[in-house]
Design a protein around this motif. Structure first.
Motif, PDB file in Angstrom:
ATOM      1  N   UNK A   1       0.847  -1.335   0.080  1.00  0.00           N
ATOM      2  CA  UNK A   1       0.110  -0.080  -0.042  1.00  0.00           C
ATOM      3  C   UNK A   1       0.859   1.329  -0.102  1.00  0.00           C
ATOM      4  N   UNK A   2       0.300   2.288  -0.607  1.00  0.00           N
ATOM      5  CA  UNK A   2       1.002   3.533  -0.609  1.00  0.00           C
ATOM      6  C   UNK A   2       0.554   4.586   0.587  1.00  0.00           C
ATOM      7  N   UNK A   3      -0.063   3.868   1.475  1.00  0.00           N
ATOM      8  CA  UNK A   3      -0.168   4.970   2.775  1.00  0.00           C
ATOM      9  C   UNK A   3       0.514   3.957   3.755  1.00  0.00           C
ATOM     10  N   UNK A   4       0.864   4.938   4.923  1.00  0.00           N
ATOM     11  CA  UNK A   4       1.842   4.483   5.712  1.00  0.00           C
ATOM     12  C   UNK A   4       1.313   4.988   7.245  1.00  0.00           C
ATOM     13  N   UNK A   5       1.570   4.131   8.248  1.00  0.00           N
ATOM     14  CA  UNK A   5       1.316   4.522   9.643  1.00  0.00           C
ATOM     15  C   UNK A   5       2.450   5.349  10.124  1.00  0.00           C
ATOM     16  N   UNK A   6       1.955   6.481  10.771  1.00  0.00           N
ATOM     17  CA  UNK A   6       3.071   7.429  11.045  1.00  0.00           C
ATOM     18  C   UNK A   6       3.078   7.296  12.558  1.00  0.00           C
ATOM     19  N   UNK A   7       2.016   7.088  13.257  1.00  0.00           N
ATOM     20  CA  UNK A   7       2.129   7.166  14.833  1.00  0.00           C
ATOM     21  C   UNK A   7       0.600   6.407  15.264  1.00  0.00           C
ATOM     22  N   UNK A   8       0.977   5.987  16.420  1.00  0.00           N
ATOM     23  CA  UNK A   8      -0.187   5.186  17.170  1.00  0.00           C
ATOM     24  C   UNK A   8      -0.403   5.826  18.668  1.00  0.00           C
ATOM     25  N   UNK A   9      -1.643   5.839  19.043  1.00  0.00           N
ATOM     26  CA  UNK A   9      -1.857   6.182  20.375  1.00  0.00           C
ATOM     27  C   UNK A   9      -3.031   4.919  20.850  1.00  0.00           C
ATOM     28  N   UNK A  10      -2.578   4.718  22.144  1.00  0.00           N
ATOM     29  CA  UNK A  10      -3.434   3.519  22.847  1.00  0.00           C
ATOM     30  C   UNK A  10      -4.436   4.387  23.723  1.00  0.00           C
ATOM     31  N   UNK A  11      -5.760   4.255  23.451  1.00  0.00           N
ATOM     32  CA  UNK A  11      -6.811   4.725  24.114  1.00  0.00           C
ATOM     33  C   UNK A  11      -7.429   3.862  24.848  1.00  0.00           C
ATOM     34  N   UNK A  12      -7.052   2.761  25.411  1.00  0.00           N
ATOM     35  CA  UNK A  12      -7.711   1.915  25.944  1.00  0.00           C
ATOM     36  C   UNK A  12      -8.521   0.819  25.127  1.00  0.00           C
ATOM     37  N   UNK A  13      -9.800   0.885  24.825  1.00  0.00           N
ATOM     38  CA  UNK A  13     -10.600  -0.071  24.184  1.00  0.00           C
ATOM     39  C   UNK A  13     -10.063   0.148  22.658  1.00  0.00           C
ATOM     40  N   UNK A  14      -9.606   1.101  22.269  1.00  0.00           N
ATOM     41  CA  UNK A  14      -9.309   1.616  20.853  1.00  0.00           C
ATOM     42  C   UNK A  14      -7.879   2.064  21.075  1.00  0.00           C
ATOM     43  N   UNK A  15      -7.478   2.002  19.538  1.00  0.00           N
ATOM     44  CA  UNK A  15      -6.059   2.612  19.344  1.00  0.00           C
ATOM     45  C   UNK A  15      -6.418   3.761  18.311  1.00  0.00           C
ATOM     46  N   UNK A  16      -5.651   4.848  18.087  1.00  0.00           N
ATOM     47  CA  UNK A  16      -5.954   5.674  17.416  1.00  0.00           C
ATOM     48  C   UNK A  16      -4.434   5.618  16.244  1.00  0.00           C
ATOM     49  N   UNK A  17      -4.764   5.366  15.151  1.00  0.00           N
ATOM     50  CA  UNK A  17      -3.657   5.259  14.266  1.00  0.00           C
ATOM     51  C   UNK A  17      -3.656   6.946  13.306  1.00  0.00           C
TER      52      UNK A  17
END
Length: 356
Positions: free
Chosen positions: A296-312
């Motif tokens: 894919x031509x999209x890349x994850x640049x950061x992640x943040x753990x929010x408990x039940x969810x993770x924000x990419x």
């Protein structure tokens, strides 16, 4: 103590703002506000600073008067009725307690001004302090109480006169986060049990969405949308509401005849669209679909753990950054640098004018 004794349920009133306009010099604070607060509901006025929400509250309290328009309570025009005859209880951002009076005497103060007999006003003050969880603090002075306890005293004082309408002007903003959370739950519980019509002004969207039956979002003196919290969040009526309430992505798209092309997909437009072909598509993070794709031509640049969810945070090929909220197990392995594919559900989307 019974709740009916503290405040009879038949006090629930209907409040109507009809065409309210107010100018302060060259500033238009209210620009034709039409809004109805239903009997027994808690309605939150939400918006940025200067949107007119506090001016509207003060007009209902009788502290401000409109240049035009009317304020009605149960069908009665109270637009020019003095504040002390409005039958409204108000809790301010600042506690406004008398420092030389005990909690009991602060609550009983309004009753004393109305010449209520000593025994009756003390009994009612004790009942109300018990109702807000301060039955054991009747003799304490304000400096001996925490901020949250002082605000409970202010709430009990506002209820002491058995008002038809309760007005809350950002009453929690001076408290720390944990106390705010506890007190907003207690205020909501108390309001529901008493069934008192309540207007609550706040700039905090989380407070508004968690406490109110309906939320009225204001902008530049006008009402943008008034709806239940779930509808306001899930089906915002305007781009302003969409971006002011919750988190929102703006993705570049191209609009033609009610259909928008975005992320290589063709999706129907929800509501009106700008005349321009180049638009922004507004999408909540939880609606963004992300799948691992090494090519894919999209890349994850950061992640943040929010408990039940993770924000990419994902950077697309054109440099656009997209926030996506995934359940924790769905985000497993999607670490910074991972190649991904981003898509949207096949459902109508809200579009707005391109910002850049």
């Amino acid at each position: 103590m019974t709740l009916d004794k503290a405040l009879p349920r038949d006090h629930a009133a209907t409040v109507e703002f009809q065409g309210l306009r107010r100018e302060f010099g060259s500033t238009v604070a209210l620009d034709g506000l039409d809004l109805t607060v239903r009997p027994g509901e808690l309605l939150a006025l939400l918006g940025p600073s200067g949107c007119g929400k506090t001016t509207a509250l003060r007009m209902l309290a009788g502290f401000e008067h409109p240049d035009s328009g009317e304020v009605l309570v149960d069908g009665e025009d109270v637009t020019r009725v003095p504040a002390h005859r409005r039958d409204a209880g108000m809790v301010f951002q600042s506690y406004s307690l008398f420092p030389h009076l005990s909690a009991l005497d602060n609550v009983a103060f309004g009753l004393r001004m109305r010449k209520v007999r000593t025994a009756e006003r003390r009994a009612r003050a004790v009942e109300l302090l018990d109702l807000v969880g301060l039955g054991d603090k009747t003799g304490r002075f304000p400096h001996q109480l925490s901020g949250g306890q002082q605000q409970r005293v202010a709430l009990a004082r506002a209820l002491a006169l058995r008002p038809r309408v309760l007005l809350l002007d950002e009453p929690l903003s001076a408290l720390d986060a944990k106390v705010r959370l506890t007190l907003r739950e207690e205020i909501r519980r108390l309001q529901q049990e008493l069934g008192i019509t309540t207007l609550f002004v706040t700039h905090d969207q989380e407070e508004a969405l968690s406490m109110a039956d309906r939320v009225a979002v204001m902008r530049a003196g006008r009402l943008e949308q008034c709806a239940a919290p779930a509808e306001l969040y899930g089906r915002p009526a305007t781009p302003f509401v969409a971006e002011f309430v919750g988190t929102m992505n703006r993705l570049p798209g191209r609009h033609t005849s009610g259909v928008v092309e975005v992320l290589g997909q063709r999706l129907p437009v929800d509501g009106d669209a700008p005349a321009a072909a180049e638009v922004d598509v507004l999408v909540r993070p939880e609606a963004v679909q992300v799948a691992a794709d090494g090519e894919g031509d999209a890349r994850v640049v950061a992640t943040a753990f929010l408990g039940a969810t993770v924000r990419l945070t994902v950077r697309l090929a054109d440099g656009t950054e997209v926030r996506a909220d995934l359940r924790a197990h769905e985000a497993a392995g999607l670490t910074a640098g991972a190649g991904v594919r981003v898509s949207l559900p096949q459902r109508p989307v809200l579009v707005a004018e391109r910002t850049c």
